[in-house]
Each structure stands twice: as structure tokens, then as C-alpha cells.
Scaffold this motif. Structure first.
Motif, short mmCIF file in Angstrom:
data_model
loop_
_atom_site.label_atom_id
_atom_site.label_comp_id
_atom_site.label_asym_id
_atom_site.label_seq_id
_atom_site.Cartn_x
_atom_site.Cartn_y
_atom_site.Cartn_z
N ASP A 6 0.84 -1.21 0.00
CA ASP A 6 0.00 0.00 0.00
C ASP A 6 0.87 1.25 0.00
O ASP A 6 0.52 2.27 -0.61
CB ASP A 6 -0.93 0.01 1.22
CG ASP A 6 -2.14 -0.88 1.03
OD1 ASP A 6 -2.30 -1.45 -0.06
OD2 ASP A 6 -2.94 -1.01 1.99
N GLY A 7 2.01 1.18 0.69
CA GLY A 7 2.93 2.31 0.66
C GLY A 7 3.49 2.53 -0.73
O GLY A 7 3.62 3.67 -1.20
N GLN A 8 3.85 1.45 -1.41
CA GLN A 8 4.35 1.56 -2.77
C GLN A 8 3.28 2.13 -3.69
O GLN A 8 3.55 3.01 -4.51
CB GLN A 8 4.78 0.17 -3.27
CG GLN A 8 5.29 0.15 -4.69
CD GLN A 8 5.84 -1.20 -5.09
OE1 GLN A 8 6.25 -2.00 -4.25
NE2 GLN A 8 5.84 -1.50 -6.38
N ARG A 9 2.04 1.67 -3.54
CA ARG A 9 0.95 2.17 -4.37
C ARG A 9 0.68 3.65 -4.06
O ARG A 9 0.39 4.44 -4.95
CB ARG A 9 -0.29 1.32 -4.16
CG ARG A 9 -1.26 1.40 -5.35
CD ARG A 9 -2.60 0.77 -5.02
NE ARG A 9 -2.56 -0.62 -4.72
CZ ARG A 9 -2.83 -1.59 -5.63
NH1 ARG A 9 -3.10 -1.27 -6.87
NH2 ARG A 9 -2.80 -2.85 -5.26
N ASN A 10 0.77 4.01 -2.78
CA ASN A 10 0.58 5.41 -2.40
C ASN A 10 1.56 6.33 -3.12
O ASN A 10 1.19 7.39 -3.64
CB ASN A 10 0.74 5.56 -0.89
CG ASN A 10 1.09 6.97 -0.46
OD1 ASN A 10 2.26 7.32 -0.32
ND2 ASN A 10 0.07 7.80 -0.26
N ARG A 11 2.81 5.92 -3.17
CA ARG A 11 3.83 6.77 -3.80
C ARG A 11 3.57 6.89 -5.31
O ARG A 11 3.76 7.95 -5.91
CB ARG A 11 5.23 6.21 -3.52
CG ARG A 11 5.61 6.22 -2.06
CD ARG A 11 7.05 5.85 -1.82
NE ARG A 11 7.36 4.46 -2.15
CZ ARG A 11 7.20 3.42 -1.33
NH1 ARG A 11 6.70 3.61 -0.11
NH2 ARG A 11 7.53 2.21 -1.70
N TRP A 12 3.14 5.79 -5.91
CA TRP A 12 2.85 5.80 -7.34
C TRP A 12 1.60 6.61 -7.65
O TRP A 12 1.55 7.39 -8.59
CB TRP A 12 2.70 4.35 -7.82
CG TRP A 12 2.65 4.17 -9.30
CD1 TRP A 12 3.46 4.77 -10.22
CD2 TRP A 12 1.73 3.36 -10.02
NE1 TRP A 12 3.11 4.35 -11.49
CE2 TRP A 12 2.05 3.48 -11.40
CE3 TRP A 12 0.68 2.53 -9.65
CZ2 TRP A 12 1.35 2.81 -12.39
CZ3 TRP A 12 0.00 1.84 -10.64
CH2 TRP A 12 0.31 2.00 -11.99
N TYR A 13 0.59 6.41 -6.81
CA TYR A 13 -0.67 7.15 -7.02
C TYR A 13 -0.48 8.65 -6.80
O TYR A 13 -1.17 9.46 -7.42
CB TYR A 13 -1.75 6.62 -6.08
CG TYR A 13 -2.42 5.34 -6.55
CD1 TYR A 13 -1.87 4.57 -7.57
CD2 TYR A 13 -3.60 4.90 -5.96
CE1 TYR A 13 -2.47 3.40 -7.99
CE2 TYR A 13 -4.22 3.73 -6.38
CZ TYR A 13 -3.65 2.98 -7.40
OH TYR A 13 -4.26 1.83 -7.82
N ALA A 14 0.42 9.02 -5.91
CA ALA A 14 0.66 10.45 -5.67
C ALA A 14 1.20 11.11 -6.94
O ALA A 14 0.86 12.25 -7.25
CB ALA A 14 1.64 10.62 -4.52
N ILE A 15 2.05 10.37 -7.67
CA ILE A 15 2.56 10.91 -8.93
C ILE A 15 1.42 11.11 -9.93
O ILE A 15 1.40 12.07 -10.70
CB ILE A 15 3.63 9.95 -9.51
CG1 ILE A 15 4.86 9.93 -8.61
CG2 ILE A 15 4.01 10.35 -10.94
CD1 ILE A 15 5.88 8.89 -9.00
N GLN A 16 0.44 10.19 -9.90
CA GLN A 16 -0.71 10.30 -10.80
C GLN A 16 -1.76 11.28 -10.29
O GLN A 16 -2.77 11.49 -10.96
CB GLN A 16 -1.35 8.92 -10.98
CG GLN A 16 -0.45 7.86 -11.59
CD GLN A 16 -1.12 6.50 -11.61
OE1 GLN A 16 -2.29 6.37 -11.98
NE2 GLN A 16 -0.40 5.48 -11.19
N GLN A 17 -1.54 11.80 -9.11
CA GLN A 17 -2.47 12.75 -8.47
C GLN A 17 -3.83 12.09 -8.18
O GLN A 17 -4.87 12.73 -8.25
CB GLN A 17 -2.69 13.99 -9.34
CG GLN A 17 -1.45 14.86 -9.46
CD GLN A 17 -1.70 16.07 -10.33
OE1 GLN A 17 -1.84 15.96 -11.55
NE2 GLN A 17 -1.80 17.23 -9.70
N ARG A 18 -3.79 10.84 -7.79
CA ARG A 18 -5.03 10.15 -7.44
C ARG A 18 -5.46 10.55 -6.02
O ARG A 18 -4.64 10.51 -5.09
CB ARG A 18 -4.85 8.63 -7.47
CG ARG A 18 -4.61 8.02 -8.83
CD ARG A 18 -4.97 6.55 -8.79
NE ARG A 18 -4.45 5.81 -9.93
CZ ARG A 18 -4.85 4.59 -10.26
NH1 ARG A 18 -5.76 3.97 -9.52
NH2 ARG A 18 -4.33 3.96 -11.30
#
Length: 973
Positions: free
Chosen positions: A598-610
Motif C-alpha cells: 500500500d505504501g508503494q501504491r501510495n507513492r505511485w498514485y501520488a505521482i498520478q495525483q489520485r
């Protein structure tokens, strides 16, 4: 309540009846039996009589009497004794009431028999005779297991079912000799658990390890029919032999004391060597000082039963300071070992071949051994694994002829490069059986030693390892895969057997691919600049093959099962046992994986501005907090019995347990549409559109599209499709964060063709629009029926699980063995017994596995084979043959009748490929081959070195995407 799985119990079983010629009453309505031993028998016999009497009390509430043969016997009695050390048993033998001939000259065996009128005044006697002192003990404690007292009643709080009466049906039984002579554990890396628990809880008065702790350890070993202990050796815990009472305790339980591979003659160099008094630990410049200290230790220990380690390594489990010339190192070690052996002969007063001695060529010592070190023939060579479960070396044909035979030193826990695994024991039981059976067949039948870490969290591994050591022939791969369920039911009963097996199967599959301790994805001690692990993103893909989704979904599923079972348990002892033995391991692994991913997904989603990046940040933090909660819950079980024993934060350099780096996201003031298609490239500058993977008529999958909000207000969205053969799971919606649409194809409506194109439009109520391109591969030929049994090319690759071979070719030496609950696809195939001779991979009829597949391509193809990272069995494997080598293992890979290439499963320890392979339990080899035309073909995996274990095969025609475990099999289910 099932009986414990630690021993076969056919000789004694519980009876509902109190009468019968073969029925013996331990506790009846009005009376109870008494246990009799001879005062001249060994101390452990008296000790065990007391343990047994207390076991009966725990079950029935009735404490049996314990008396010696000098007292008058009751009408109903239990008579225990070692052959030649019990006068009543001698009388029965003389009167032909007992036949003990089969016990003579046997190791740790016992006879159980019900004897009528054995002595004057005795109606019935349950007689247990041991061939030696441990045999007697094993026999009596087997009855404890029969009445429902698990060997784990204390260490894992296995509950005991109460019974008012205890009647036994007894059939005459003579046990087999153990398959391994010396079987035991090594307590190691104890600083973070067992040491703190002893210091701050169990032995507060001593403030360290001591006789109380070791008494519990030795009792456990005795109940598990083990006989060997290497005590804790770190300098934090007090050295075993600094407290002379420890030796007395071990002898009271008939446990032979040993020492780890780096502790010569039972001397703990890590904490007992005092430089200010003894000088340097340096055999070149302080040989006299070193030998004199070791000589004192041998004389102290000579009155007791021990297995003596011959060794000379540096302090704190490091290489010895010496010349860099290997010949000089060999000469130094040779001289030291011969001096140590002579000390033993002088102090014990026996010939060297009658004194149990062991030598472990661990790490750099193996190189010194290979230089030509000459060991006395009777010394047992203990071969170590590579610390990650793979045996580095086994006895060569020449070494197999040694009178000292060999043994194994195996790790269920480890502190060291490339990464510690100390928190949660997740070593695959089927891998353990595969490696240990191989070792046993290569004469490793003298000593088995398990590095059991803190014992806590390694309870199952301890039981399993020692049970195999006692009778390895009682195991096969199927029992290995099911043994944890067998063990759990032995402690907790049968009510949840199916659930246990379901959970255990997934638990080992998930952890095999990546241990929880390795989820931080960092290497430790790789540079002096920064010794601690530096956590990074994992290699699990967030977008390809649903890799992260599937992993987390399965962890959530089994985590939910153990949560429900725990909540349904009402008995405090049962809950405590279940918490330790299954709930905490499963829930801990689930929470840690969720936190990291979930931490990894959070960092990736932040780049996508989700917008959902915020929820993932909360989720990761919640998992981190929950790990703290369940760990504190473990330590508070049973009013704090185990307080301080469990922590996630073991080791000096690990960081996997830390809260991952989490990012905040800057959202637009109003809702804003975002779209991400499954498998979409994550690289910027690669493409400016959203393509789904191509839908393939031969597999007929669905793919997802994530509709996500990049704004602070709820997003309203709807879809439209260009063609009626495009099916969506949801046509419109409103979300503050995101929603997932499953896209599939109506195969009855879609046109035939190889390049069918459609689009899915997603619009927001603010006028934003994103288009997802949908490709369909729906040729008219070949037919679905023709492809039904084949692996088929899909999106530029073909993936095959090892167990789904179409054909196998075998010979008298090589049989293909399917291994359950092992490998990335959860079933692997072993190409022949590892003891079989090597095969010629270029031969026409060499044993092999064949997989049929269909491709629409021709030309070069990369064939990836996923195998266990096993080592060559021995250094001296005989003549290699023309243009061949014995340095590495090999197996063959070819397509159709094309050239055969020969990748390897092995690597030098500490090489980069070894690092990568042991962390993922998989060596992945790429072989580039050629296909002459589209159509049906066959890839063949050919036996070279027998025992190669295949997990899966992937053919990449250019379409395989980045992932950790590779794509799932491309065959219609």
C-alpha cells in the motif's frame, strides 16, 4: 482431539472400556496407577517419571504416585526402566514374561508391553523398557502424547483436554531406531527475543539465560524425541558453561550438549574469551593460550555426554585472523583440530573414534577444507545449507564411505547477508523435505542440527525437522505439504482442519515467493557508508498481471480466515495456542505485505495525483499500527507469560518493519478525471493513450480500467463504447477516490479477425474525456477445440506452470516427481531423485518434460526457466566428460528438435545471482532459441543433474512485461 504428530502411537491408544485383557487403567473410578523406577537407573528416568505423573494430573486431575522398586508394588502399576538397570524388569525377563532380545545393542529404542501377573501382588503392569536411557524416556512420554499432552503444552500452550478416567489399549510394540543418531537445535540470534524474555520475565533473578530456561528447552527436546542441544552463543546471553548447573540440567534430561560450528570443544569464543586474561584469540601467535583454555573446558565437560565441535574460526562467528594463503590456513586448522582431538582423548580416556566429534565446513571454512584438510575418518562432517534452505554441499562418493558419516546444519532463521530472516519462520516444508531427504540419502544420518533462532516463531520448524530426523521414511512430499496442518490439529483438534490446510497452503506459497523480512527490498551490509537496509519499492508489479492485487487479495483472504477462527474460540489456552501457532504468523505477514505494498501504491498514485493516495497512506499507517498491536497481543498472552519474546525488530541492519515513506497528494479544487488501464506502461514519454492488453479468444480474460478522481470534490463519470461486443461491469458512477471497471468481450458478437479494434470512452460531468483502446485477437483458425489443451501465445508471451506438462519421458534412473505447495505456481516438478546419476542432455532419449504450445510468431524467442537455486551435490562428482564441467549444475532447454542449451541452477555463494535467487527462492535463466514457423511447437526441459526442480517456463516473443513472478499460465482453465 487428535494425538500429537511427533511420533507414531500405534502401540498405545485410549480406550473407552476399563476392562479387557489388553486394557490398562491409568486412572479409574476408584483407583489410579503408580509409576515405578529403579533408583540405580539413570537420572532422566526419574525425571521423566515425574513429568509423566504431572501429565496425568493435567489431564485427569489425579496425581499418580512415583516410587522406586524398593517399595511394594500396587496391583496396577507402570514399570519403567533401562535395559539392565531395573531389578523388576530383570525378574520379568528371567521369568520369560518379557522378551527384550530385539532391544539389545539398539540406539534409543523401547518396548511397550502389558504384562499380566508380572510380579507377586501385581495384576497388570504397563512395562516400558528402553535400550538406553533416552529410549526409556521416549517410551513413557509416548504415553503422555496418547492421553493428550502435546510436546508443545508449555512452549506453544497446546491445550489439554480433561478426562475423568484414563484407560489405555496396549499392544506390544518395539520402536524403530531413529533414522538420525543425534537430532537437535541450535538457539541463535537470541538477542531480540528469547534473551530479553529470559532476562526480563522468566529468569529475572538471574537476568539472563540460565538453568530454568534450559530446563524448559531440554524438556521440549526430550518430548520431541530429540537428544542434542547447541546453546545460545551471542555475547548478550550468558554462555552456557559459565553456569555449571546448566550441564547438570541437560544431563537430567539426557540431552547431549554440543556447540555451534564456531565454538571449539564447547567453548563459547564470543563471550568467554577474555583478551585481558587470555591474550589474543590467535592460533598463530597464542597457540598455547588457546589450547590451554580449551583443555580446561574439555575436562569440565568430560563427565557428561557431549558431541564435541572441532573448530577454529574467529571471534563472533567470523573468519580467523590468519595468512591469506589458503595452504597456510589449511595447515593452521589441521594443527588446531588435531590438538583438540588429542585433548578429548586425554581428558575422556577413550579412543578418539569412540568420542562423538563434528566438524562443520561453514562459509570460508569450506574453502579451507577443500584445500586438502585431513579429518579423522570417524569425525562427522556437518554440511551446512546456504542459510536460506539450500544445501551447499553433500558427501561425495568417497566421503560417503567415512565411518563418521555426515550431518546437516540447516537454518529456519538467519542473521546475515544478503538479508536476515529472523521474525517469522516461513521456510517451505516441502523445500525442507526435498533438501534434507537428499542430504540423508547422501549419508547425512549422524547429526541433524536446526538453527531454530529464538524457538518462538520457529516452533513448527523445530517439530517438523526433529520429527523427520526421528523417522524420515515416514515422510513424502505430500505429508511434508500437509504436516503443519497435522501439527496444528495435534494441538488444537480437528474442528478447523480444512481451514488450516487452506491457510497453510497459501501461507507458504506467498512467503515462498518473498519472505516478509525481504519485503523492504533492501540489501544489508553492502557498503560501509550505509550499513542499514535502505527500503525501496518492491519488484511486484502494480500494473502487470495483477501481481500486487492478487498477492494482497490472497493475504486478506487467509488473514480473514484466521481472524474468524480466533474470534470463534472461547477457551483462553486454545486461543493462546492458535494465536502463536497460526494467527500471528498469518496476520503478521498479511499486515506487513499490505503496509509495504500500500505504501508503494501510495507513492505511485501520488505521482498520478489520485485522490485515493490519501486512503492508501492511511491504510499503510493502520497496518503499521496493527502490527504493533498484534505483537503486543502476543506478548500479553496468558497474563504476560511470553512478554518480551516477540518483536518484529530483530537484527542490526534490517528496516523492512519500518513505516514506508508515504506521500501526500495535491488535489485540484474540483473533481478531475483520471484513467489507468491494466498493463498500461508506467514510463513517461512512452505513449499518450490508454491501451488494454489484447483480448485473446483462446483465453477469454477480462481486464480492468481504473477511473480515478484527481480533485477534492466527488467525480461523476459515465462510459460509452463503440461496439456492442464490448462489455463493461459498470457504466456510470460517482466517486470521491476511484472505481474499477472490468472490461470483457461478448465473443458471440465480436467479429472474426486478428486486429479487431474498439474503444471505451470515459467522460466526466465536467466534459473531460479519456479513451481506452480495446484490441481483440479473434482469428478463425486454429479453432478453439484445437487449442484447448495447449499453452497459447497471449500478448506476446507463453507462460507454463511446471506441473502441467503434456508428456514426460523417464528411464529406470530418472522419474519425474510432482511436488505440492512449492514454487511460484504452488506445484513444482523434480527431474529425478537427486541421488541418481547425471544425464546427457544432448541424448535422444534423455528424461525430460515436454510442454506443447501454439505461437503465431517465428524467429528468436527468449525462454525463461524458473528453477530452485540448488547447488551441485558434491565437489567430486566423478569425470565430467568431453567438453563438460562439474563446477555447476546443468539442465537442458530446447524447442522441438532444435539445439539444446544448458543453463544452471547453481551459483557461487555471495555472487549477485545467488543473492537474487535466494531472496526469491528462484533462479531465473534466459535461453534464446529459435522457432522456424508459426504453429504448434514443444519446449523441452531435459534432465541433466538429477534433482533439478522446475517451477515454471515463460516464452517471451517480445511482449512479456516487467514483473516479479512472471505472467500466469496461458492455458484455458
Amino acid at each position: 482431539m487428535l494425538l500429537s504428530s511427533s511420533v507414531a502411537l500405534a502401540q498405545v491408544s485410549l480406550s473407552q472400556n476399563s476392562s479387557g485383557s489388553n486394557v490398562f487403567s491409568l486412572v479409574g473410578k476408584k483407583d489410579k496407577a503408580c509409576v515405578y523406577y529403579d533408583a540405580k537407573d539413570f537420572e532422566v528416568v526419574k525425571t521423566t517419571a515425574g513429568l509423566f505423573a504431572n501429565d496425568v494430573k493435567e489431564v485427569s486431575g489425579q496425581l499418580l504416585g512415583v516410587a522406586t522398586t524398593k517399595e511394594a508394588p500396587q496391583k496396577n502399576c507402570i514399570i519403567i526402566g533401562t535395559l539392565g538397570y531395573n531389578e523388576w524388569i530383570d525378574q520379568m525377563i528371567a521369568k520369560k514374561k518379557l522378551d527384550v532380545e530385539p532391544l539389545k545393542n539398539r540406539w534409543e529404542s523401547y518396548l511397550v508391553q502389558l504384562v499380566c501377573n508380572p510380579l507377586p501382588g501385581v495384576d497388570k503392569a504397563l512395562v516400558i523398557v528402553g535400550s538406553d536411557r533416552r529410549g526409556t524416556t521416549y517410551g513413557l512420554l509416548s504415553v503422555s502424547r496418547t492421553i493428550g499432552v502435546s510436546p508443545w503444552y508449555w512452549w506453544a500452550d497446546a491445550p489439554i483436554i480433561k478426562k475423568d478416567q484414563l484407560h489405555l489399549r496396549v499392544d506390544k510394540y518395539i520402536s524403530k531406531e531413529p533414522t538420525v543418531k543425534y537430532r537437535g537445535i541450535f538457539i541463535n540470534d537470541e538477542d531480540w527475543g528469547l534473551y530479553r524474555w529470559s532476562r526480563d520475565n522468566f529468569e529475572k533473578e538471574l537476568g539472563n539465560f540460565g538453568p530454568r530456561t534450559y530446563a524448559k528447552v531440554c524438556e521440549l527436546l526430550l518430548r520431541l524425541q530429540a537428544n542434542y542441544l547447541c546453546p545460545a552463543m551471542h555475547d548478550a546471553s550468558m554462555a552456557f558453561h559459565r553456569i555449571p548447573e546448566n550441564r547438570v540440567v541437560a544431563d537430567r534430561f539426557a540431552i547431549l550438549m554440543g556447540a555451534s560450528h564456531c565454538e571449539p570443544l564447547l567453548f563459547n569464543t564470543a563471550s568467554e574469551w577474555k583478551r585481558d586474561k587470555m591474550g589474543e584469540w590467535d592460533y598463530i601467535n597464542n597457540k598455547k593460550g588457546v589450547d590451554s583454555v580449551l583443555n580446561v573446558r574439555v575436562k569440565e565437560c568430560a563427565p557428561f555426554e557431549n558431541v564435541y565441535t572441532l573448530a577454529l574460526r574467529g571471534l563472533h562467528d567470523r573468519a580467523m585472523n590468519a595468512s591469506n594463503d589458503m595452504g597456510d590456513r589449511k595447515d593452521m586448522l589441521q594443527e588446531a583440530l588435531m590438538a583438540q582431538r588429542q585433548m578429548l582423548i586425554d581428558a575422556i580416556g577413550k579412543p578418539g573414534e569412540e568420542i562423538p566429534q563434528a566438524f562443520t565446513p561453514y562459509k570460508e571454512v569450506l574453502d579451507v577444507y577443500d584445500e586438502g584438510l585431513e579429518l579423522p575418518d570417524d569425525v562427522t562432517i556437518i554440511w551446512p545449507d546456504d542459510n536460506y534452505g539450500y544445501m551447499k554441499r553433500l558427501s561425495s562418493p568417497k566421503e560417503q564411505k567415512r565411518s563418521g558419516r555426515s550431518g546437516v546444519y540447516y537454518h529456519s532463521s538467519y542473521l546475515g547477508k544478503p538479508h536476515d530472516h529472523l521474525w517469522m519462520n516461513t521456510v517451505s516444508p516441502t523445500l525442507m523435505y526435498e533438501e534434507l531427504r537428499k542430504a540423508y540419502d547422501a549419508t547425512a544420518d549422524r547429526i541433524w542440527l536446526l538453527n531454530a533462532g529464538d524457538i518462538k516463531s520457529c516452533e513448527f520448524a523445530v517439530d517438523y525437522f526433529l520429527t523427520m530426523a526421528f523417522d524420515i521414511d515416514a515422510f513424502n512430499f505430500e505429508r511434508a505439504a500437509n504436516y503443519r496442518t497435522e501439527w496444528l490439529c495435534g494441538m488444537l483438534g480437528d474442528q478447523y482442519r480444512n481451514e488450516y490446510q487452506d491457510v497453510v497452503n497459501s501461507f507458504y506459497k506467498l512467503a515462498f515467493a518473498r519472505k516478509p523480512e525481504f519485503m523492504g527490498w533492501g540489501y544489508q551490509w553492502t557498503t560501509d557508508k550505509h550499513g542499514r537496509e535502505r527500503n525501496t519499492d518492491t519488484d511486484f508489479s502494480l500494473t502487470n498481471y495483477r501481481e500486487v492485487d492478487n498477492r494482497l487479495s490472497e493475504y486478506r483472504r487467509i488473514g480473514g480466515i484466521v481472524e474468524n477462527i480466533l474470534n470463534n474460540m472461547s477457551d483462553e489456552k486454545q486461543k493462546a495456542c492458535f494465536y502463536q501457532s497460526l494467527y500471528y504468523p498469518v496476520k503478521g505477514c498479511e499486515l506487513l505485505n499490505r503496509m509495504v505494498l500500500d505504501g508503494q501504491r501510495n507513492r505511485w498514485y501520488a505521482i498520478q495525483q489520485r485522490a485515493s493516495a490519501k486512503d492508501l497512506k492511511k491504510s499503510a499507517k493502520a497496518c503499521y499500527d496493527s502490527l504493533e498491536v498484534i505483537t503486543k497481543g502476543y506478548n500479553s498472552l496468558l497474563d504476560g507469560k511470553w512478554n518480551h519474546v516477540m518483536t518484529m525488530k530483530q537484527g542490526f541492519a534490517a528496516a523492512y518493519f519500518e513505516l514506508p515513506k508515504l506521500r501526500d497528494v495535491e488535489l485540484a479544487p474540483a473533481a478531475s478525471l483520471g484513467v489507468m488501464a491494466e498493463g498500461e506502461a508506467v514510463l513517461k514519454g512512452l505513449q499518450s493513450f490508454h491501451p488494454l492488453p489484447c483480448f485473446n479468444t483462446y483465453l477469454r480474460q477480462s481486464y480492468y480500467v481504473d477511473v480515478f478522481n484527481k480533485g477534492a470534490t466527488p467525480l461523476k463519470w459515465k462510459t460509452s463504447v463503440t461496439n456492442d461486443w464490448i462489455l463493461v461491469s459498470k457504466k456510470s458512477g460517482e466517486t470521491a477516490t476511484e472505481e474499477r471497471i472490468e472490461v470483457s468481450i461478448d465473443w458471440a458478437k465480436v467479429p472474426a479477425g486478428e486486429r479487431i479494434l474498439g474503444t471505451l470512452d470515459i467522460m466526466s460531468d465536467r466534459g473531460e474525456k479519456e479513451t481506452v483502446y480495446i484490441s481483440v485477437f479473434n482469428p478463425t483458425s486454429p479453432s478453439l477445440a484445437e487449442m484447448d489443451t495447449l499453452f497459447v501465445e497471449n500478448n506476446g508471451y507463453v507462460a507454463m506452470d511446471a506441473a502441467s506438462f503434456h508428456r514426460k519421458v523417464e528411464n529406470d534412473d530418472i522419474k519425474m516427481i510432482v511436488i505440492p505447495n512449492l514454487g511460484f505456481e504452488n506445484t513444482a516438478v523434480q527431474l529425478g531423485n537427486p541421488m541418481a546419476k547425471a544425464q546427457r542432455t544432448a541424448g535422444r532419449n534423455t528424461p525430460r518434460l515436454e510442454y506443447d504450445f501454439y505461437t503465431f510468431e517465428q524467429g528468436s524467442v527468449d525462454v525463461y526457466t524458473y528453477v530452485l537455486p540448488t547447488f551441485p551435490i558434491s565437489k567430486d562428482r566423478g569425470y565430467a566428460g568431453h567438453e563438460a564441467t562439474n563446477v555447476e549444475t546443468k539442465y537442458g532447454v530446447c524447442i522441438d528438435e532444435g539445439p539444446v542449451m544448458n543453463p544452471s541452477t547453481s551459483s557461487f555463494e555471495y555472487a549477485q545471482i545467488w543473492y537474487e535467487s535466494v531472496l526469491k527462492n528462484c533462479r531465473i535463466n534466459r535461453t534464446t532459441l529459435h522457432i522456424d514457423k508459426p504453429g504448434k511447437h514443444t519446449v523441452k526441459i531435459i534432465c541433466g543433474d538429477a534433482g533439478t526442480v522446475l517451477q515454471k517456463v515463460v516464452l517471451d516473443f517480445g511482449g512479456m512485461k516487467r514483473s516479479y513472478m512472471g505472467p500466469q499460465p496461458t492455458r484455458k482453465e
